[in-house]
Scaffold this motif. Structure first.
Motif, PDB file in Angstrom:
ATOM      1  N   ILE A  13      16.200  22.068  31.658  1.00 58.60           N
ATOM      2  CA  ILE A  13      16.710  20.789  31.862  1.00 58.60           C
ATOM      3  C   ILE A  13      16.691  19.619  30.965  1.00 58.60           C
ATOM      4  N   GLY A  14      15.807  19.902  29.811  1.00 62.94           N
ATOM      5  CA  GLY A  14      15.940  19.108  28.720  1.00 62.94           C
ATOM      6  C   GLY A  14      17.265  19.262  28.039  1.00 62.94           C
ATOM      7  N   LEU A  15      17.711  20.435  27.917  1.00 61.54           N
ATOM      8  CA  LEU A  15      19.091  20.679  27.214  1.00 61.54           C
ATOM      9  C   LEU A  15      20.203  19.867  28.219  1.00 61.54           C
ATOM     10  N   ALA A  65      22.008   3.851  23.224  1.00 57.96           N
ATOM     11  CA  ALA A  65      21.078   3.131  23.854  1.00 57.96           C
ATOM     12  C   ALA A  65      19.883   4.085  24.208  1.00 57.96           C
ATOM     13  N   ARG A  66      18.711   3.565  24.076  1.00 59.68           N
ATOM     14  CA  ARG A  66      17.352   4.260  24.535  1.00 59.68           C
ATOM     15  C   ARG A  66      17.023   4.070  25.962  1.00 59.68           C
ATOM     16  N   TYR A  67      16.972   5.263  26.494  1.00 58.64           N
ATOM     17  CA  TYR A  67      16.664   5.157  28.004  1.00 58.64           C
ATOM     18  C   TYR A  67      15.882   6.411  28.556  1.00 58.64           C
ATOM     19  N   PRO A  68      14.920   6.214  29.331  1.00 57.10           N
ATOM     20  CA  PRO A  68      13.777   7.250  29.818  1.00 57.10           C
ATOM     21  C   PRO A  68      14.469   8.203  30.422  1.00 57.10           C
ATOM     22  N   GLU A  69      13.655   9.422  29.928  1.00 55.31           N
ATOM     23  CA  GLU A  69      14.506  10.802  30.523  1.00 55.31           C
ATOM     24  C   GLU A  69      13.698  11.213  31.777  1.00 55.31           C
ATOM     25  N   TRP A 103       5.866   8.701  32.356  1.00 58.22           N
ATOM     26  CA  TRP A 103       5.711   9.869  31.417  1.00 58.22           C
ATOM     27  C   TRP A 103       7.492   9.827  31.012  1.00 58.22           C
ATOM     28  N   GLU A 104       8.454   9.270  31.726  1.00 55.71           N
ATOM     29  CA  GLU A 104       9.645   9.251  31.375  1.00 55.71           C
ATOM     30  C   GLU A 104      10.007   8.431  29.960  1.00 55.71           C
ATOM     31  N   ARG A 105       9.170   7.415  29.844  1.00 51.43           N
ATOM     32  CA  ARG A 105       9.203   6.761  28.734  1.00 51.43           C
ATOM     33  C   ARG A 105       8.816   7.543  27.427  1.00 51.43           C
ATOM     34  N   ILE A 106       7.791   8.270  27.592  1.00 48.75           N
ATOM     35  CA  ILE A 106       7.474   9.337  26.652  1.00 48.75           C
ATOM     36  C   ILE A 106       8.518  10.386  26.286  1.00 48.75           C
ATOM     37  N   ALA A 107       8.976  10.949  27.266  1.00 49.95           N
ATOM     38  CA  ALA A 107      10.157  11.874  27.266  1.00 49.95           C
ATOM     39  C   ALA A 107      11.415  11.268  26.532  1.00 49.95           C
ATOM     40  N   GLY A 108      11.850   9.915  26.985  1.00 55.38           N
ATOM     41  CA  GLY A 108      12.858   9.425  26.401  1.00 55.38           C
ATOM     42  C   GLY A 108      12.295   9.283  24.848  1.00 55.38           C
ATOM     43  N   VAL A 113      13.133  10.835  18.839  1.00 51.95           N
ATOM     44  CA  VAL A 113      12.606  11.559  17.441  1.00 51.95           C
ATOM     45  C   VAL A 113      13.732  12.748  17.211  1.00 51.95           C
ATOM     46  N   LEU A 114      14.190  13.449  18.205  1.00 50.53           N
ATOM     47  CA  LEU A 114      15.035  14.584  18.167  1.00 50.53           C
ATOM     48  C   LEU A 114      16.313  14.194  17.393  1.00 50.53           C
TER      49      LEU A 114
END
Lengths: 222, 237
Positions: A13-15, A65-69, A103-108, A113-114
């Motif tokens: 899902i991350g991919l 743009a940075r957005y929550p994942e 948590w989606e903020r942390i995932a974003g 970082v990636l």
């Protein structure tokens, strides 16, 4: 075993969110149901996924743009909820939803970082003997890194969410009616907000009102 | 190239954006054209790994057109100018058509199926099938368009049918938003205890959402967090 399955699903899902293949199994509504399926309770996963989906209707992944994942965070939220509840529990579902939204903020953040790490994978084509092959290798490495990122951030999130739910749900006592009403207000507000994506009230009021009428009739029949 | 385009954003980064991914997509053509001349291959790879960005589903338009230009022996400076010229328009077109159009429309359709009580696999299956029918069609069409019209592809994208597709997708989305609002408030899924509560919920949500749009997202999250905190204050003795 279930945590390994969650990690594998979360990696995929991350991919799918950005790197490969973007067929939208990473949308919360799908990711939630798939996570629920791992626990044998896909409908509850779908319900939590649908709630998060409404929050992301108007979120557009444009450029840098940075957005929550939402996808991986939703897997965390659903896994945490299903891990601590034996059957449908609306207050716990609500708490898991709020946790997933946080948590989606942390995932974003992990995506940012990636993307910074990916800068190190850029090939200076003039400086190497076979840049084509090196680009292909680093492309594969980037896919592996993104898979790992999704798996790690999700499993950590699911463990944290489960621990929080186990620790705090017994001390939480908002009546289920209030919880349902809060979810309903949030859902209707964000659904109406999604009209802005399609041109807004001024441009689309006729077709929107036609939909409103059809929906009202459908609600009466159903 | 089409299969490679599915992972065009794997190496997305803040320096070259989609540049490395674009080079990855172009490699089969570049190898075919310059495979025996390692110097020319290296130059071509260097050119195509520079800064580039566009919507991932429409990268085929640029890649197809550039492949054709490379095959026709076009001047590298012309190819670079073409890439710089199309990247903005391919980005905004894809954002409008896919991210702000097709994707939310398919998600609204899935939510509709959920609210009318269809099983989970129908909801998810309908979303994935509908969305990816458009997704795959867009990718294949993008490559064909790019290869066929080459550097004239930008002109093709300015034709009225593109705007008409956008308008129809937006109309469908607006209609579905309207359908879903009463179903969310009065339907069985949330099962609110009284029609008056449901009516108040629907009106409050409608007014707030229409008035403030997506700016409501963060306030709504904060209100939900507030409910979480209130729940602890009301903890059972």
């Amino acid at each position: 075993m279930i945590w390994l399955q969650i990690a594998l699903l979360a990696g995929v899902i991350g991919l799918d969110s950005t790197a490969f293949p973007q067929i939208m199994i990473s949308r919360p509504i799908v990711a939630g149901a798939l996570t629920g399926l791992l626990f044998g309770r896909p409908t509850e996963g779908l319900m939590l996924g649908a709630l998060l989906e409404v929050f992301h209707l108007a979120t557009l992944p444009i450029g840098a743009a940075r957005y929550p994942e939402a996808g991986t965070a939703n897997v965390s939220g659903v896994a945490a909820y299903l891990f601590v509840t034996p059957a449908l529990d609306v207050p716990a579902l609500f708490l898991a939803g709020v946790f997933a939204l946080a948590w989606e903020r942390i995932a974003g953040g992990s995506v940012v970082v990636l993307r910074r790490a990916n800068e190190r994978l850029i090939v200076d084509a003039q400086a190497v003997a076979d840049p084509a092959r090196l680009i292909e290798r680093r492309h594969m490495l980037a896919l592996v890194l993104d898979f790992g990122r999704g798996a790690v951030v999700t499993v950590v999130g699911a463990l944290a969410g489960a621990a929080l739910l186990l620790a705090f749900t017994p001390f939480w006592a908002l009546p289920e009616t209030v919880v349902r009403s809060a979810i309903a207000v949030a859902t209707t507000t964000l659904l109406a907000a999604a009209l802005s994506v399609f041109g807004g009230w001024q441009e689309r009021k006729r077709i929107f009102l036609l939909g409103l009428l059809s929906g009202t009739l459908l609600a009466l029949i159903a | 190239m089409l299969l490679r385009s599915f992972s065009v954003q794997a190496t997305w980064n803040y320096r070259t954006l989609m540049g490395a991914g674009f080079a990855y997509v172009m490699l089969p053509v570049l190898r075919q054209l310059y495979g025996r001349d390692s110097e020319r291959l290296r130059d071509a790879v260097a050119r195509h790994s520079s800064v580039f960005n566009c919507h991932p589903y429409l990268v085929g338009i640029a890649a197809g057109a550039v492949a054709r230009m490379e095959a026709d022996g076009a001047d590298p400076r012309l190819i670079d100018r073409f890439k710089a010229a199309v990247r903005g328009s391919l980005g905004s077109l894809g954002d409008q058509l896919i991210w702000a159009g097709w994707r939310p429309v398919c998600a609204l359709l899935a939510l509709l199926f959920l609210l009318v009580g269809l099983p989970w696999w129908v909801v998810c299956g309908a979303f994935l099938v509908a969305y990816n029918a458009g997704h795959l069609a867009a990718r294949v069409y993008a490559f064909r368009l790019g290869w066929t019209y080459s550097k004239g592809v930008a002109e093709k994208l300015r034709q009225p049918w593109v705007a008409e597709v956008q308008r129809r997708v937006a109309m469908t989305g607006a209609f579905l938003v309207g359908v879903l609002l009463p179903l969310a408030a009065f339907g069985r899924t949330l099962a609110l205890p009284h029609p008056l509560i449901a009516g108040a919920v629907a009106v409050a949500g409608l007014l707030l959402g229409l008035r403030f749009g997506n700016a409501m997202r963060t306030p709504v999250i904060l209100v939900l967090v507030g409910f979480v905190l209130i729940g602890f204050l009301m903890r059972p003795q």
